[in-house]
Write a protein that holds these residues in place. Structure first.
Motif, mmCIF file in Angstrom:
data_model
loop_
_atom_site.group_PDB
_atom_site.id
_atom_site.type_symbol
_atom_site.label_atom_id
_atom_site.label_comp_id
_atom_site.label_asym_id
_atom_site.label_seq_id
_atom_site.Cartn_x
_atom_site.Cartn_y
_atom_site.Cartn_z
ATOM 1 N N SER A 53 -89.281 -34.929 103.947
ATOM 2 C CA SER A 53 -87.888 -35.383 103.915
ATOM 3 C C SER A 53 -87.602 -36.274 102.715
ATOM 4 O O SER A 53 -86.463 -36.367 102.252
ATOM 5 N N THR A 54 -88.634 -36.940 102.202
ATOM 6 C CA THR A 54 -88.441 -37.834 101.050
ATOM 7 C C THR A 54 -89.218 -37.373 99.817
ATOM 8 O O THR A 54 -89.226 -38.061 98.802
ATOM 9 N N ALA A 58 -92.120 -45.467 105.245
ATOM 10 C CA ALA A 58 -92.194 -44.041 105.556
ATOM 11 C C ALA A 58 -93.251 -43.768 106.621
ATOM 12 O O ALA A 58 -93.043 -42.961 107.539
ATOM 13 N N ARG A 86 -91.851 -47.909 99.578
ATOM 14 C CA ARG A 86 -92.105 -46.484 99.411
ATOM 15 C C ARG A 86 -93.057 -45.932 100.464
ATOM 16 O O ARG A 86 -92.853 -44.833 100.982
#
Length: 301
Positions: free
Chosen positions: A38-39, A78, A74
């Motif tokens: 998704s990222t 997540a 980051r």
């Protein structure tokens, strides 16, 4: 992404047995996916430990002053979003050649965030060289090395038991990783000089061969594509080692000056004498005035 980072990720896809035990604070229960689609994020290593915590390991080859922000914003967030009920343990492993200068804490107003940080040179390479896992022995190049001859002998003996494709892959990874250890790389390239490398088109076109493509180019083997790779041509490493030595010269200059002065790169790339390049590398390593060396060698006006 720098080729060294790619090589480390490629190696850790195969989970070096002994190094993972050294780095993990508890036994590893299972490996977890490292991709976050998704990222478009990918971490270097992620595993669930037997104490049910999630271990995240990230490798870093240079001092990044923003690393605490990266580890939090980051990576940590997540991982937490995917595993909200699991305690998260983070370890940053520094593999660079310069002194470790990164911080392991972040304090902003009411926020305090921290993680563990380790300079891989704190690990004795012998612990990994005695492992039966070839990937452990490969990563020994980055650890504390007191006997470079012994380390190189171990790597060569490891390659002797491999088939041609495995040997090529292993050698290319070793040459990439030792860019972080210039002195060791020089000695390794000299010792493996008699070894031929067979390059075929599929080595370059397959998605997982991006690492090989990058290294082959920097070793000066890209020209091989023009001289009959469709049958698989066995190429001596003469061009490759010239390119490797030229790259080492430029790496040393960049490491000491922060950049390569204009025009110097072109002149270095034009040097075709390996003995001269080795002598130049020795001068650059031992000199306290790189600019003076460049002027003496007429590489800088």
């Amino acid at each position: 992404m720098p080729s060294k980072d790619i090589a480390l990720r490629d190696i850790f896809e195969e989970v070096p047995h002994r190094l993972s035990k050294i780095l993990a604070p508890a036994p590893i229960k299972e490996l977890l996916p490292t991709n976050f689609p998704s990222t478009e994020l990918r971490v270097d290593f992620l595993a669930r430990l037997e104490d049910e915590s999630v271990l995240h390991i990230e490798f870093q080859s240079f001092n990044d002053p923003n690393m605490p922000f990266r580890m939090l914003l980051r990576y940590y967030l997540a991982i937490w979003e995917r595993y909200p009920s699991s305690p998260i343990k983070q370890l940053l492993v520094y593999v660079g050649n310069r002194k470790l200068r990164m911080k392991s804490k972040l304090r902003i107003r009411n926020l305090t965030f921290s993680y563990e940080i380790l300079d891989i040179r704190q690990i004795d390479c012998k612990l990994l060289l005695e492992s039966p896992d070839p990937m452990d022995r490969l990563l020994a190049c980055l650890c504390k090395v007191e006997d470079e001859v012994y380390l190189i002998e171990k790597l060569i003996r490891t390659m002797e038991g491999m088939n041609e494709e495995e040997r090529k892959d292993y050698l290319l990874k070793a040459l990439t990783l030792t860019e972080l250890r210039p002195n060791l790389r020089i000695k390794l390239t000299e010792e493996v000089k008699p070894m031929p490398i067979v390059v075929r088109p599929e080595d370059i076109r397959l998605p997982k061969k991006k690492l090989r493509k990058d290294i082959l180019y920097r070793l000066g083997l890209e020209e091989g594509k023009q001289i009959g790779l469709e049958e698989g041509k066995q190429i001596g490493l003469e061009e490759g080692f010239l390119k490797a030595l030229q790259d080492t010269v430029l790496t040393l200059i960049r490491g000491k000056l922060g950049q390569v002065p204009e025009g110097v790169g072109i002149k270095v790339k034009g040097i075709r004498d390996r003995e001269y390049l080795n002598a130049l590398i020795e001068k650059l390593i031992n000199s306290g005035d790189v600019l003076e060396v460049l002027r003496e060698e007429r590489l800088l006006s």
